[in-house]
Design an enzyme around this catalytic site. Structure first.
Site, PDB file in Angstrom:
ATOM      1  N   SER A  17     113.643 111.992 128.545  1.00 45.55           N
ATOM      2  CA  SER A  17     114.186 112.420 129.835  1.00 45.55           C
ATOM      3  C   SER A  17     114.150 113.941 129.931  1.00 45.55           C
ATOM      4  O   SER A  17     113.903 114.632 128.943  1.00 45.55           O
ATOM      5  CB  SER A  17     115.609 111.883 130.016  1.00 45.55           C
ATOM      6  OG  SER A  17     116.433 112.310 128.961  1.00 45.55           O
ATOM      7  N   CYS A  18     114.381 114.420 131.132  1.00 45.82           N
ATOM      8  CA  CYS A  18     114.335 115.850 131.429  1.00 45.82           C
ATOM      9  C   CYS A  18     115.152 116.630 130.405  1.00 45.82           C
ATOM     10  O   CYS A  18     116.253 116.208 130.074  1.00 45.82           O
ATOM     11  CB  CYS A  18     114.877 116.074 132.839  1.00 45.82           C
ATOM     12  SG  CYS A  18     114.765 117.771 133.391  1.00 45.82           S
ATOM     13  N   PRO A  19     114.635 117.702 129.886  1.00 46.40           N
ATOM     14  CA  PRO A  19     113.387 118.400 130.248  1.00 46.40           C
ATOM     15  C   PRO A  19     112.208 118.085 129.329  1.00 46.40           C
ATOM     16  O   PRO A  19     111.177 118.734 129.416  1.00 46.40           O
ATOM     17  CB  PRO A  19     113.776 119.874 130.073  1.00 46.40           C
ATOM     18  CG  PRO A  19     114.658 119.847 128.851  1.00 46.40           C
ATOM     19  CD  PRO A  19     115.444 118.538 128.979  1.00 46.40           C
ATOM     20  N   MET A  20     112.338 117.101 128.448  1.00 44.99           N
ATOM     21  CA  MET A  20     111.318 116.879 127.417  1.00 44.99           C
ATOM     22  C   MET A  20     109.911 116.575 127.947  1.00 44.99           C
ATOM     23  O   MET A  20     108.935 117.074 127.383  1.00 44.99           O
ATOM     24  CB  MET A  20     111.772 115.798 126.431  1.00 44.99           C
ATOM     25  CG  MET A  20     112.942 116.244 125.546  1.00 44.99           C
ATOM     26  SD  MET A  20     112.780 117.928 124.854  1.00 44.99           S
ATOM     27  CE  MET A  20     111.389 117.714 123.755  1.00 44.99           C
ATOM     28  N   ASP A  44     110.411 108.587 133.015  1.00 46.03           N
ATOM     29  CA  ASP A  44     111.467 109.276 133.757  1.00 46.03           C
ATOM     30  C   ASP A  44     110.994 109.532 135.187  1.00 46.03           C
ATOM     31  O   ASP A  44     110.034 110.269 135.395  1.00 46.03           O
ATOM     32  CB  ASP A  44     111.791 110.607 133.059  1.00 46.03           C
ATOM     33  CG  ASP A  44     112.861 111.416 133.777  1.00 46.03           C
ATOM     34  OD1 ASP A  44     113.433 110.920 134.765  1.00 46.03           O
ATOM     35  OD2 ASP A  44     113.119 112.550 133.342  1.00 46.03           O
TER      36      ASP A  44
END
Length: 81
Positions: A17-20, A44
């Protein structure tokens, strides 16, 4: 595969999930040659806007396509320099 470009590498960030997704996409594009296209597979839904925004604000890359599937979002990022 999209007929307009050849995929040089695929990055699987499903489950992240954000920011990955953006962090890993940036890292992967750093290793590409100019003109290469990276396919990013993400789960995501926020990756659609996140990767679009990152590419729009980042020199040396362009978002060439995005596809929204049932469970997977596909992003195609070209290294331009």
């Amino acid at each position: 595969m999209n007929a307009e470009f050849d995929i040089a590498e695929t990055l699987d960030v499903k489950g992240a999930s954000c920011p990955m997704p953006v962090v890993k996409t940036k890292s992967a594009t750093d290793d590409l040659a100019e003109g290469d296209v990276l396919e990013v597979l993400a789960t995501d839904p926020g990756s659609m806007s996140d990767i679009d925004g990152w590419a729009a604000g980042t020199e040396g890359v362009e978002l060439v396509d995005q596809e929204e599937g049932d469970d997977v979002y596909k992003h195609y990022v070209r290294k331009t320099e």
